[in-house]
Design an enzyme around this catalytic site. Structure first.
Site, PDB file in Angstrom:
ATOM      1  N   GLN B  95     -52.625 -21.806 -42.555  1.00  0.00           N
ATOM      2  CA  GLN B  95     -53.523 -22.896 -42.951  1.00  0.00           C
ATOM      3  C   GLN B  95     -52.771 -24.109 -43.486  1.00  0.00           C
ATOM      4  O   GLN B  95     -53.378 -25.104 -43.868  1.00  0.00           O
ATOM      5  CB  GLN B  95     -54.524 -22.389 -44.015  1.00  0.00           C
ATOM      6  CG  GLN B  95     -55.443 -21.288 -43.503  1.00  0.00           C
ATOM      7  CD  GLN B  95     -56.273 -20.634 -44.607  1.00  0.00           C
ATOM      8  OE1 GLN B  95     -56.216 -21.017 -45.774  1.00  0.00           O
ATOM      9  NE2 GLN B  95     -57.063 -19.632 -44.232  1.00  0.00           N
ATOM     10  N   HIS B 157     -55.078 -20.863 -48.222  1.00  0.00           N
ATOM     11  CA  HIS B 157     -55.800 -21.391 -49.390  1.00  0.00           C
ATOM     12  C   HIS B 157     -55.000 -22.467 -50.127  1.00  0.00           C
ATOM     13  O   HIS B 157     -54.637 -22.310 -51.290  1.00  0.00           O
ATOM     14  CB  HIS B 157     -56.169 -20.252 -50.362  1.00  0.00           C
ATOM     15  CG  HIS B 157     -57.041 -19.219 -49.729  1.00  0.00           C
ATOM     16  ND1 HIS B 157     -57.576 -18.178 -50.431  1.00  0.00           N
ATOM     17  CD2 HIS B 157     -57.492 -19.075 -48.456  1.00  0.00           C
ATOM     18  CE1 HIS B 157     -58.297 -17.419 -49.614  1.00  0.00           C
ATOM     19  NE2 HIS B 157     -58.265 -17.948 -48.411  1.00  0.00           N
ATOM     20  N   GLU B 251     -69.497 -22.133 -52.398  1.00  0.00           N
ATOM     21  CA  GLU B 251     -70.129 -22.746 -53.562  1.00  0.00           C
ATOM     22  C   GLU B 251     -70.115 -24.267 -53.510  1.00  0.00           C
ATOM     23  O   GLU B 251     -69.170 -24.883 -53.030  1.00  0.00           O
ATOM     24  CB  GLU B 251     -69.395 -22.326 -54.845  1.00  0.00           C
ATOM     25  CG  GLU B 251     -69.420 -20.845 -55.125  1.00  0.00           C
ATOM     26  CD  GLU B 251     -68.747 -20.491 -56.452  1.00  0.00           C
ATOM     27  OE1 GLU B 251     -68.134 -21.377 -57.083  1.00  0.00           O
ATOM     28  OE2 GLU B 251     -68.847 -19.309 -56.849  1.00  0.00           O
ATOM     29  N   TYR B 261     -64.675 -21.879 -63.396  1.00  0.00           N
ATOM     30  CA  TYR B 261     -65.675 -21.659 -62.344  1.00  0.00           C
ATOM     31  C   TYR B 261     -65.656 -20.236 -61.783  1.00  0.00           C
ATOM     32  O   TYR B 261     -66.298 -19.958 -60.783  1.00  0.00           O
ATOM     33  CB  TYR B 261     -65.557 -22.767 -61.287  1.00  0.00           C
ATOM     34  CG  TYR B 261     -66.041 -24.079 -61.881  1.00  0.00           C
ATOM     35  CD1 TYR B 261     -67.353 -24.491 -61.732  1.00  0.00           C
ATOM     36  CD2 TYR B 261     -65.211 -24.847 -62.718  1.00  0.00           C
ATOM     37  CE1 TYR B 261     -67.826 -25.640 -62.344  1.00  0.00           C
ATOM     38  CE2 TYR B 261     -65.668 -26.002 -63.332  1.00  0.00           C
ATOM     39  CZ  TYR B 261     -66.976 -26.392 -63.141  1.00  0.00           C
ATOM     40  OH  TYR B 261     -67.452 -27.519 -63.772  1.00  0.00           O
ATOM     41  N   TYR B 272     -65.445  -8.461 -47.396  1.00  0.00           N
ATOM     42  CA  TYR B 272     -65.529  -8.520 -45.941  1.00  0.00           C
ATOM     43  C   TYR B 272     -65.920  -7.173 -45.342  1.00  0.00           C
ATOM     44  O   TYR B 272     -66.679  -7.090 -44.407  1.00  0.00           O
ATOM     45  CB  TYR B 272     -64.177  -8.943 -45.334  1.00  0.00           C
ATOM     46  CG  TYR B 272     -63.920 -10.429 -45.391  1.00  0.00           C
ATOM     47  CD1 TYR B 272     -64.683 -11.312 -44.648  1.00  0.00           C
ATOM     48  CD2 TYR B 272     -62.910 -10.946 -46.183  1.00  0.00           C
ATOM     49  CE1 TYR B 272     -64.440 -12.675 -44.689  1.00  0.00           C
ATOM     50  CE2 TYR B 272     -62.657 -12.312 -46.226  1.00  0.00           C
ATOM     51  CZ  TYR B 272     -63.429 -13.168 -45.481  1.00  0.00           C
ATOM     52  OH  TYR B 272     -63.193 -14.511 -45.527  1.00  0.00           O
TER      53      TYR B 272
END
Lengths: 381, 381
Positions: B95, B157, B251, B261, B272
């Site tokens: 990513q 991420h 979210e 959070y 998953y």
């Protein structure tokens, strides 16, 4: 959502062509294998050419009874169809016509077929419930066992789903009938309610408003705009209902007797014109909050509960069909709260009118078009 | 959602063919007129052939800067593209690669182009932020102004969205980096945080954890899995962030400084494997509940706030792009609560990586494919 229909229209045609047999022939594999989050599925079209099919019921011999809203009841068996005779007079107007079909829970002993339908009379139409015994290709001795207390225009929001409780009584939803939403708050009016009746249409003595002056004794719960998905379970006293909001406000409710679900005073819906709030408040004490609001808009139709292990990962989930959304939303509940959702059949069959679990645990879907179909979702191992 | 891509793939091809010019040529009208709830729109493809485009920024002269994740920055102007030189060394892995691009808020005076990117080092990669002055087709004097405190594997991420606050500081999101979710709770670790920096990369003295022993002073808020949508407004102190959950748990948060959070302790996400709960609880005191959970799964990418009247009914709405969902969700807020949603572009451009409001109020979208495109949504009167 018009754009969605525009876009998906050609797609379905492409798939139909790719599947081999001409679209419209049945049975036909519409999607041979489709991956979902936990379950590979196949979609088979069991029958096409159904005009605005509204509901399906499962006969013990493997046949399907399918209502067509213009006023026909079709028996589908082995790819062939037979029109069933002996129906009452039905008024097909706007959203009205022949609507739900449901078998008596002990059908093999008591072969009653229950139908909900729009009945014409002075002032417009009313929702009616009747039953006849299935004998060959006829309903014998059809009798009307309930008629809504008031006939009205404009032929919208009939509700009309039927579901059986384990005690042998039945639930029947009636929408607010479209012109005067406040009827849903009036205990003297059947509109905008969920009703509970005995199998012969009489009023169960333990209904919550029996004996209350000015109240219709059939009422089980109130404040509903238009319940069109209704299923009981798991457990004897768990009733799930989905109802349409005008724009937003598509609700999943767990129904308890005597409670007020708010419409049109308390609602999450928005006005069609400018998206401003509908009603006086989004929540208020004394009114039940929905368990869930379906966003974006679903326009909820049939509702099924997965009770078997045919789709192991889906057991206990609700499958909520959508008209505008043209998909099923698989709803995962935990401690009465929606904790996960998945979209199923997006773009496969178009507007969905009914979703049911068959007696063998497979999932059946009706598409809401002038050339509608009966589809079956099967697991692929 | 694999089935969804399967289904929509042929559709996009059909539309491309119907639109006239060969797919890939630009500019090209992809959808000439599409009805939505309040607004007819047109979708125009401004550029194709972009390899995994990640972000777009708007130059004052009407050009677009588009990052391609493999490590290229493209200047798109009048349908032509120019590769911009002078970039730092970028590690394109999983990513990671070249990610966000953002202009200094006073770009005409201070022509800094800010880039976020994966930087290789001992132990894996770290998220870095740097800036260079745009001079012709080069970034001059590129300087790295922030590097995440720890290099790690497996290249997932990164978060990496940049947004500017009205006080001239910037926000930079960093995901939990994929292997050790608990890093998001560790104030000594940049991972899983939203950071606030001065325009030169230094730490603002009024950051909430400045002076706390063992805390990274850049931290603005914590407990984030992977914020990839970030927008400021309306108002100076309103920060909206969208972040990915693993399965469910996508979210929308309104970010306040110093707040936690929840990830990975408190989450609405599911595992998953078997859809069981992720984390210890769905909500808990001391942890911020999201404003909203996107269900069904969105996989949120770029986030835009509609600030002009180019789309009058959308003003004040958030537009949240979706990778897995391949659509935009238009989110209507009222008193800090999501009160309505609409799907936009479902099935039109595929996976969506970025959504931005341009300086003239039109909406720009990047599709996340190996042959990605830059699209513009325009109102049709």
């Amino acid at each position: 959502m018009t754009k969605f229909r525009q876009l998906l229209g050609p797609l379905v045609a492409v798939l139909g062509a790719a599947a081999g047999p001409a679209f419209g022939a049945a049975p036909e594999i519409v999607v041979d294998e489709m991956r979902t989050q936990y379950q590979k599925i196949r979609v088979v079209k069991l029958a096409g050419g159904l005009e605005r099919p509204w509901a399906v019921a499962f006969l013990p011999d493997g046949g399907y009874l399918v209502t067509e809203r213009p006023g026909r009841l079709q028996l589908v068996r082995d790819g062939a169809r037979t029109e069933i005779g002996g129906l009452p007079e039905i008024t097909a107007i706007r959203q009205g016509g022949l609507l739900d079909v449901s078998l008596h829970p002990e059908f093999e002993r008591s072969p009653w077929v229950y139908l909900s339908y729009a009945k014409g009379g002075e002032g417009g139409t009313a929702l009616a419930l009747g039953r006849g015994r299935l004998e060959g290709d006829r309903l014998a001795g059809f009798e009307e066992i309930f008629v809504q207390d008031r006939f009205s225009v404009p032929g919208r929001h009939y509700g009309s789903r039927i579901a059986w409780l384990p005690d042998g009584t039945l639930l029947l939803s009636i929408g607010d009938r479209g012109a005067e939403p406040a009827r849903a708050q009036d205990l003297g009016d059947h509109a905008g309610k969920l009703l509970r009746l005995n199998a012969d249409g009489s009023v169960p003595a333990d209904n919550p408003f029996v004996g209350r002056e000015g109240a219709q004794p059939e009422i089980w719960s109130l404040g509903h705009r238009n319940i069109q998905g209704l299923v009981v379970g798991p457990g004897a006293d768990v009733i799930w209902a989905t109802e349409h909001g005008p724009r937003g406000g598509d609700e999943l409710n767990r129904i308890e007797p005597a409670l007020n679900y708010g419409w049109p005073i308390v609602s999450r819906a928005r006005q069609y014109g400018d998206e401003s709030p509908y009603g006086e408040a989004r929540r208020r004490e004394g009114f039940e909050d929905p368990v869930y609001e379906f966003l974006p808009t679903l326009a909820p139709s049939g509702l099924a509960l997965v009770t078997t292990d045919r789709f192991p990962a889906w057991r206990g989930n609700l499958l909520a069909g959508g008209l505008v959304a043209e998909r099923i939303r698989r709803v995962v509940l935990e401690d009465g709260e929606v904790v996960h959702e998945e979209e199923l059949l997006l773009g496969v069959v178009g507007r969905i009118r009914d979703v049911r679990e068959g007696p063998e645990g497979l999932i059946y879907v009706l598409s809401d078009t002038a050339d509608g179909g009966l589809y079956r979702i099967e697991p692929v191992d």
